[in-house]
Write a protein that holds these residues in place. Structure first.
Motif, PDB file in Angstrom:
ATOM      1  N   TRP A  99       0.828  -1.197   0.000  1.00  0.00           N
ATOM      2  CA  TRP A  99       0.000   0.000   0.000  1.00  0.00           C
ATOM      3  C   TRP A  99       0.870   1.258   0.000  1.00  0.00           C
ATOM      4  CZ3 TRP A  99      -5.015  -0.847  -0.826  1.00  0.00           C
ATOM      5  CH2 TRP A  99      -5.561  -2.089  -0.458  1.00  0.00           C
ATOM      6  N   PHE A 100       0.429   2.268  -0.755  1.00  0.00           N
ATOM      7  CA  PHE A 100       1.155   3.533  -0.797  1.00  0.00           C
ATOM      8  C   PHE A 100       0.164   4.659  -1.060  1.00  0.00           C
ATOM      9  CE2 PHE A 100       0.985   1.844  -5.066  1.00  0.00           C
ATOM     10  CZ  PHE A 100       0.645   2.939  -5.854  1.00  0.00           C
ATOM     11  N   PRO A 101       0.447   5.883  -0.565  1.00  0.00           N
ATOM     12  CA  PRO A 101      -0.454   7.016  -0.821  1.00  0.00           C
ATOM     13  C   PRO A 101      -0.398   7.434  -2.286  1.00  0.00           C
ATOM     14  CG  PRO A 101       0.956   7.421   1.083  1.00  0.00           C
ATOM     15  CD  PRO A 101       1.516   6.232   0.369  1.00  0.00           C
ATOM     16  N   GLU A 102      -1.501   7.941  -2.760  1.00  0.00           N
ATOM     17  CA  GLU A 102      -1.595   8.412  -4.142  1.00  0.00           C
ATOM     18  C   GLU A 102      -2.445   9.681  -4.162  1.00  0.00           C
ATOM     19  OE1 GLU A 102      -2.079   5.790  -7.928  1.00  0.00           O
ATOM     20  OE2 GLU A 102      -4.102   6.371  -7.297  1.00  0.00           O
ATOM     21  N   ARG A 103      -1.934  10.721  -4.803  1.00  0.00           N
ATOM     22  CA  ARG A 103      -2.681  11.974  -4.925  1.00  0.00           C
ATOM     23  C   ARG A 103      -3.281  12.083  -6.307  1.00  0.00           C
ATOM     24  NH1 ARG A 103       0.518  17.437  -5.522  1.00  0.00           N
ATOM     25  NH2 ARG A 103       0.446  16.720  -7.681  1.00  0.00           N
ATOM     26  N   TRP A 104      -4.542  12.491  -6.361  1.00  0.00           N
ATOM     27  CA  TRP A 104      -5.232  12.732  -7.622  1.00  0.00           C
ATOM     28  C   TRP A 104      -5.387  14.240  -7.816  1.00  0.00           C
ATOM     29  CZ3 TRP A 104      -9.400   8.980  -9.686  1.00  0.00           C
ATOM     30  CH2 TRP A 104      -8.950   7.653  -9.565  1.00  0.00           C
ATOM     31  N   THR A 105      -5.031  14.719  -8.992  1.00  0.00           N
ATOM     32  CA  THR A 105      -5.230  16.119  -9.347  1.00  0.00           C
ATOM     33  C   THR A 105      -6.405  16.209 -10.310  1.00  0.00           C
ATOM     34  OG1 THR A 105      -2.872  16.612  -9.055  1.00  0.00           O
ATOM     35  CG2 THR A 105      -4.170  18.176 -10.346  1.00  0.00           C
ATOM     36  N   LEU A 106      -7.420  16.996  -9.915  1.00  0.00           N
ATOM     37  CA  LEU A 106      -8.687  17.003 -10.648  1.00  0.00           C
ATOM     38  C   LEU A 106      -9.049  18.362 -11.225  1.00  0.00           C
ATOM     39  CD1 LEU A 106     -10.697  14.939  -8.008  1.00  0.00           C
ATOM     40  CD2 LEU A 106      -9.562  14.068 -10.062  1.00  0.00           C
ATOM     41  N   ASP A 107      -8.201  19.377 -11.043  1.00  0.00           N
ATOM     42  CA  ASP A 107      -8.571  20.719 -11.493  1.00  0.00           C
ATOM     43  C   ASP A 107      -7.917  21.093 -12.820  1.00  0.00           C
ATOM     44  OD1 ASP A 107      -5.994  20.903 -10.571  1.00  0.00           O
ATOM     45  OD2 ASP A 107      -6.308  22.740  -9.408  1.00  0.00           O
TER      46      ASP A 107
END
Length: 448
Positions: free
Chosen positions: A52-60
């Motif tokens: 498991w690892f963190p993941e950032r989503w960019t939506l703008d």
């Protein structure tokens, strides 16, 4: 606005109940995805090769994209992540019995980490979890639940690391922001075997005021709140003792809480997770997205207070179950991840709101049977755009008549505090006479 929901009951921190896409107890399976209040960023705990690892989503931007934020070792399944307004990701780990908080950010090929401090829980039975993202996205809060007391902590955005802001008696769950300044927090507090929603004023030393009390022997919880319209989604067993029902009301309105029959789906659990923003003074037209879980799987439901039916929609393949957000124009954006599309956002346009007959009031309908199992066909990804800022607050009207006795006008801003919501007789009505008073600072009202 509201983009993601946490709907635990008292005792949830011990793993008694699924949170429906929000905070988790230690050691449980990671939730789908969490969004900032403006919908610009998302964060989740992703997996690859069993790690498991963190993941950032960019939506703008014109297309959504994901940035993995792994560290030197995999994360535990119970690790929580939450996006911040500046694009960093808050991570909550349990290390040697202490709750440690850090901010993660991309640094070229690697991941940077800024430690923020840790919170110790002397009682081994205590649980600590992140609260939903606060309006503004510059601060983050956590809820520490012990056997007899609950504490609210500021864990990111403070001047000197984690800071305890309030401590109140009883075991609390849930967590809904009632204003745009992250001052008024609604919690579901269990005392003497009953759960009632209360308001905690984080700028007045944690002063606590009653929020939702439908009947003396009922469990009454607040699940979602929208700042523009004042729409509240609640859950209570008052209309059907022993069975929780979804209901709706409006902050600042003298109209009662209603429990629509169409929100009861046989052999299925229904969990709201997002309210359409931008519908100022028209809470009846707000679309509410719900997660429906049944024997056939999970899918999406859409309901509006002005209608008498629940629309069942197929979720995209790979939907991060229980996650999603609305645009002010009424488009539901659902994040999904598949092998072919590791970061996608499907745009779903539900049927338009039906015009109610003049003077017609919602009438009960029979229980709905679950629809046919959703077909495993993917919904094409949409082109996400940043959500519009919430509408400006409007002046508070003067309460009228005895029905507004629990909705006293707010005091001056320097002495503002929540106004308790009063109870009216329940009788045998499905429409329970619980008046919703508007806490100072939220300045929202309902039509009628």
């Amino acid at each position: 606005m509201t983009v993601c929901a946490i709907e635990p009951s008292a005792g949830y921190e011990d793993g008694d109940e699924d949170g429906g896409g929000g905070g988790r107890g230690h050691g449980s399976v990671p939730a789908g995805c969490t969004f900032t209040a403006d919908g610009a960023y998302g964060a989740r705990l992703a997996s690859a090769g069993g790690s498991w690892f963190p993941e950032r989503w960019t939506l703008d931007g014109p297309e959504p994209y994901a940035v993995p934020l792994p560290r030197n070792q995999p994360e535990e399944p119970g690790t929580e992540v939450q996006p911040m307004a500046d694009g960093r990701v808050l991570i909550h780990r349990v290390v040697a019995g202490r709750h440690a908080f850090s901010l993660l950010y991309p640094t070229g090929p690697g991941t940077g980490e800024l430690p923020l401090g840790a919170v110790g829980c002397p009682d081994p039975a205590a649980r600590l979890r992140l609260l939903p993202p606060a309006p503004g996205g510059e601060r983050a809060y956590a809820l520490a639940v012990g056997p007899r007391t609950t504490s609210v902590w500021l864990v990111a955005g403070g001047a000197f690391g984690p800071e305890r802001l309030a401590e109140l008696p009883g075991r609390c769950s849930g967590g809904v922001w009632l204003d745009r300044s992250a001052r008024l927090l609604a919690l579901d507090r269990e005392t003497e075997g009953r759960t009632k929603a209360v308001v905690v004023d984080l700028e007045c030393g944690g002063e606590v005021s009653p929020l939702l009390q439908i009947a003396d022997d009922s469990d009454d919880r607040v699940l979602l709140a929208d700042h523009d319209s004042g729409l509240l989604i609640v859950r209570s067993d008052a209309p059907s003792p022993g069975q929780d029902r979804l209901g709706w009301g409006v902050l600042g309105s003298t109209l009662p809480v209603r429990f629509p029959e169409c929100l009861r789906v046989r052999d299925c659990s229904v969990t709201p997770f997002a309210i359409q923003p931008g519908q100022v003074l028209t809470p009846e037209s707000c679309a509410v997205a719900l997660r429906v879980d049944g024997p056939a799987g999970s899918w999406v439901g859409v309901w509006r207070p002005a209608e008498r039916r629940l629309h069942h929609l197929r979720a995209p393949e790979g939907w991060l179950t229980g996650a999603g957000l609305w645009t002010p124009e009424g488009v539901l954006r659902l994040p999904y991840a598949t092998a072919a599309v590791p970061c996608g956002v499907a745009q779903v346009s539900p049927p338009p709101v039906a015009e109610p007959e003049p003077g017609a009031a919602p009438a009960p309908r029979p229980e709905q049977s679950p629809p046919s199992p959703p077909q495993p066909t993917a919904v094409p990804p949409g082109h996400p755009g940043r959500l519009a800022a919430p509408g400006e607050p409007r002046p508070q009207p003067e309460p009228q008549g005895p029905a507004a006795a629990g909705a006293a006008p707010p005091p001056a801003p320097s002495a503002a505090r929540p106004v308790p919501l009063r109870e009216a007789p329940l009788g045998r009505l499905v429409t329970n006479q619980c008046r919703l008073a508007c806490p100072p600072g939220s300045e929202v009202r309902g039509a009628g």
